[in-house]
Scaffold this active site. Structure first.
Site, PDB file in Angstrom:
ATOM      1  N   TYR A 241      48.606 -38.995 -55.567  1.00  0.00           N
ATOM      2  CA  TYR A 241      49.441 -39.661 -56.568  1.00  0.00           C
ATOM      3  C   TYR A 241      48.633 -40.498 -57.564  1.00  0.00           C
ATOM      4  O   TYR A 241      49.205 -41.067 -58.497  1.00  0.00           O
ATOM      5  CB  TYR A 241      50.442 -40.595 -55.871  1.00  0.00           C
ATOM      6  CG  TYR A 241      51.332 -39.901 -54.873  1.00  0.00           C
ATOM      7  CD1 TYR A 241      52.429 -39.159 -55.285  1.00  0.00           C
ATOM      8  CD2 TYR A 241      51.076 -39.989 -53.505  1.00  0.00           C
ATOM      9  CE1 TYR A 241      53.255 -38.517 -54.372  1.00  0.00           C
ATOM     10  CE2 TYR A 241      51.896 -39.354 -52.578  1.00  0.00           C
ATOM     11  CZ  TYR A 241      52.972 -38.619 -53.017  1.00  0.00           C
ATOM     12  OH  TYR A 241      53.780 -37.990 -52.102  1.00  0.00           O
TER      13      TYR A 241
ATOM     14  N   HIS B 153      53.852 -42.407 -62.517  1.00  0.00           N
ATOM     15  CA  HIS B 153      54.473 -43.443 -61.697  1.00  0.00           C
ATOM     16  C   HIS B 153      53.452 -44.488 -61.245  1.00  0.00           C
ATOM     17  O   HIS B 153      53.839 -45.571 -60.796  1.00  0.00           O
ATOM     18  CB  HIS B 153      55.117 -42.787 -60.476  1.00  0.00           C
ATOM     19  CG  HIS B 153      56.481 -43.310 -60.131  1.00  0.00           C
ATOM     20  ND1 HIS B 153      57.259 -44.083 -60.976  1.00  0.00           N
ATOM     21  CD2 HIS B 153      57.235 -43.171 -58.987  1.00  0.00           C
ATOM     22  CE1 HIS B 153      58.414 -44.378 -60.392  1.00  0.00           C
ATOM     23  NE2 HIS B 153      58.413 -43.845 -59.185  1.00  0.00           N
TER      24      HIS B 153
ATOM     25  N   ASN C  90      59.439 -46.796 -52.990  1.00  0.00           N
ATOM     26  CA  ASN C  90      60.790 -47.218 -52.602  1.00  0.00           C
ATOM     27  C   ASN C  90      60.818 -48.419 -51.665  1.00  0.00           C
ATOM     28  O   ASN C  90      61.873 -49.039 -51.495  1.00  0.00           O
ATOM     29  CB  ASN C  90      61.529 -46.058 -51.931  1.00  0.00           C
ATOM     30  CG  ASN C  90      61.796 -44.910 -52.875  1.00  0.00           C
ATOM     31  OD1 ASN C  90      61.368 -44.935 -54.027  1.00  0.00           O
ATOM     32  ND2 ASN C  90      62.483 -43.894 -52.386  1.00  0.00           N
TER      33      ASN C  90
ATOM     34  N   ASP D  89      55.888 -48.612 -64.492  1.00  0.00           N
ATOM     35  CA  ASP D  89      56.180 -47.591 -65.491  1.00  0.00           C
ATOM     36  C   ASP D  89      57.601 -47.771 -66.012  1.00  0.00           C
ATOM     37  O   ASP D  89      58.485 -48.214 -65.287  1.00  0.00           O
ATOM     38  CB  ASP D  89      56.007 -46.192 -64.893  1.00  0.00           C
ATOM     39  CG  ASP D  89      56.886 -45.965 -63.664  1.00  0.00           C
ATOM     40  OD1 ASP D  89      56.799 -46.778 -62.713  1.00  0.00           O
ATOM     41  OD2 ASP D  89      57.659 -44.995 -63.646  1.00  0.00           O
TER      42      ASP D  89
ATOM     43  N   ASN E 151      63.098 -47.561 -58.642  1.00  0.00           N
ATOM     44  CA  ASN E 151      63.147 -47.746 -57.194  1.00  0.00           C
ATOM     45  C   ASN E 151      62.218 -48.841 -56.683  1.00  0.00           C
ATOM     46  O   ASN E 151      62.538 -49.531 -55.708  1.00  0.00           O
ATOM     47  CB  ASN E 151      62.834 -46.427 -56.487  1.00  0.00           C
ATOM     48  CG  ASN E 151      63.962 -45.427 -56.611  1.00  0.00           C
ATOM     49  OD1 ASN E 151      65.126 -45.804 -56.693  1.00  0.00           O
ATOM     50  ND2 ASN E 151      63.627 -44.147 -56.640  1.00  0.00           N
TER      51      ASN E 151
END
Length: 228
Positions: free
Chosen positions: A14, A19, A66, A91, A112
């Site tokens: 990631y 994100h 989350n 973001d 989230n």
């Protein structure tokens, strides 16, 4: 103490996702301002340093987006940080790529990571909203934010991260206007006041008329010459 939080997801998979721009911002600040090495604590990665005379703790939650509030809540409670001294870098779909907004308090707008922080701390913390653009349809959002920045994004992204790092001292000092200005100097630098002459502005050089010499003598003049 000031607490700067960057939101993202942990792991190499990631690392370059849209994100994860919050993680990228903190990494750049830590590197440019010689913060301590990153270490594991509060269900995240932390490091610390000094900006504008203020001790600043940087936190990247490693709980996945989350559940970011778990990590941030632990750090806030341990260090007894007031919420108005907490700033979250995240973001923002509703801002054009490279744009930035500074905000204190308010809703989570469906993000989230912010939703989780709201659940653990309430809404009275600050946010640095980092524009990444919108894919155009809500059904495409999940795939969009979890994809890497495109090659075409690299210039504005580099300028934004530089501006965030340059402005971090002002953010730590509580001067939001100077912080925003430092970012703008990188992402939207003022245009030069110097003007260059265009072809239309340059003086026109006209060609000199050709030298035709003295006029040819008339027949009468030639006749008179014979009798001189």
């Amino acid at each position: 103490m000031k607490l700067f939080v960057g939101l993202g997801n942990p792991g190499a998979k990631y690392a370059h996702n849209r994100h994860n721009i919050g993680f990228m911002a903190l990494d750049r600040i830590a590197e440019d301002h010689q913060f301590t090495p990153w270490r594991s604590k509060f269900q995240g990665q932390i490091c610390d340093g000094t900006l504008a005379g203020h001790k600043v703790l940087l936190l990247k939650p490693t709980t996945f987006m989350n559940l970011s509030g778990q990590s941030v809540g632990e750090a806030v409670r341990f260090h007894k940080v007031a919420l108005d001294q907490v700033t979250v870098f995240h973001d923002e779909l509703d801002l054009a790529p490279g744009k930035l907004r500074l905000k204190q308090g308010g809703g989570h707008a469906g993000h989230n990571g912010l939703r989780s922080i709201h659940a653990h701390l309430g809404a009275d913390y600050g946010r640095v909203r980092l524009g990444i653009g919108h894919p155009g349809h809500k059904d495409a959002v999940a795939g969009f934010v979890l994809r890497d920045f495109a090659k075409a994004d690299q210039n504005w992204l580099a300028a934004l991260l530089t501006g965030l790092s340059n402005g971090a001292v002002h953010l730590a000092a509580g001067d939001g206007a100077k912080f925003m200005n430092a970012v703008a100097l990188q992402t939207a630098p003022p245009r030069s006041s110097k003007t260059t002459k265009t072809a239309a502005q340059k003086p026109v050089q006209t060609a000199a008329a050709p030298d035709k010499g003295a006029p040819a003598p008339s027949p009468l003049q030639r006749l008179l010459e014979k009798f001189k």
